[in-house]
Design an enzyme around this catalytic site. Structure first.
Site, PDB file in Angstrom:
ATOM      1  N   CYS A  66      -3.817   1.368  36.105  1.00 31.17           N
ATOM      2  CA  CYS A  66      -5.116   1.560  36.364  1.00 31.17           C
ATOM      3  C   CYS A  66      -5.725   0.692  35.710  1.00 31.17           C
ATOM      4  CB  CYS A  66      -5.375   3.123  36.174  1.00 31.17           C
ATOM      5  SG  CYS A  66      -5.697   3.500  34.495  1.00 31.17           S
ATOM      6  N   HIS A  99      12.593   6.331  20.566  1.00 30.73           N
ATOM      7  CA  HIS A  99      12.435   7.449  19.775  1.00 30.73           C
ATOM      8  C   HIS A  99      11.733   8.733  20.609  1.00 30.73           C
ATOM      9  CE1 HIS A  99      11.681   4.855  15.751  1.00 30.73           C
ATOM     10  NE2 HIS A  99      12.816   4.589  16.714  1.00 30.73           N
ATOM     11  N   ARG A 110      -7.060  -4.160  33.432  1.00 33.33           N
ATOM     12  CA  ARG A 110      -8.337  -4.830  32.890  1.00 33.33           C
ATOM     13  C   ARG A 110      -8.087  -5.129  31.337  1.00 33.33           C
ATOM     14  NH1 ARG A 110     -11.949  -0.366  36.118  1.00 33.33           N
ATOM     15  NH2 ARG A 110     -11.583  -1.403  38.217  1.00 33.33           N
ATOM     16  N   ARG A 138      13.033  16.334  18.253  1.00 35.86           N
ATOM     17  CA  ARG A 138      11.637  16.209  18.284  1.00 35.86           C
ATOM     18  C   ARG A 138      11.311  16.425  19.750  1.00 35.86           C
ATOM     19  NH1 ARG A 138      11.224  11.221  14.351  1.00 35.86           N
ATOM     20  NH2 ARG A 138      11.290  12.623  12.312  1.00 35.86           N
TER      21      ARG A 138
END
Length: 149
Positions: A66, A99, A110, A138
């Site tokens: 975007c 990770h 942009r 994790r």
């Protein structure tokens, strides 16, 4: 790998070039749009297409564009199983996979030029999740949070 690519109007100028790069690296490209420039299209729509492609196993990873990369990342992360991050440096682009099992690279068309975007995509696609115990632990915690825990 199967790599989905999607963008809103802000990312449209960069999408085709990156799709060509991904193909040249030997990956299959799944183009989820935008297929033409439309200044009033909305990034959440393309983030949803990306997330659904990941969720349904149609794509292994994705590149989502975007204007800034931020809106696309926020929206994509609302979908279960999507781990999207804005990366405008190569370390984050590969370390996020190694990770954190990042599966969607978000960029702001942009913000980065085509050469930097090419390097980011190379770093992202060249990386593999480490599978180290601490990273697995994790990741399981993140999945638990995603499930509402």
């Amino acid at each position: 790998m199967k790599i989905a690519i999607a963008c809103d109007h802000g990312g449209f100028p960069l999408k085709q070039e990156l799709a060509e790069l991904i193909k040249s690296l030997g990956h299959e490209v799944i183009d989820l749009g935008a297929h033409q420039y439309d200044k009033v299209d909305d990034y959440p729509d393309f983030a949803r297409y990306m997330g659904q492609a990941i969720q349904h196993g149609q794509a292994d990873r994705g590149v989502l564009l975007c204007g800034s990369g931020v809106g696309a990342s926020v929206a994509a992360n609302k979908l279960t199983g999507v781990r999207a991050a804005v990366c405008h440096d190569t370390y984050s682009a590969h370390q996020g996979v190694e990770h954190d099992a990042m599966n969607v690279l978000c960029m702001g068309a942009r913000i980065v030029g085509v050469e930097v975007a090419n390097e980011l995509v190379r770093a992202f696609l060249g990386a593999k999740f480490s599978g180290e115990e601490r990273h697995e632990r994790r990741l399981e915690k993140v999945k638990g949070m995603e499930a509402g825990g």
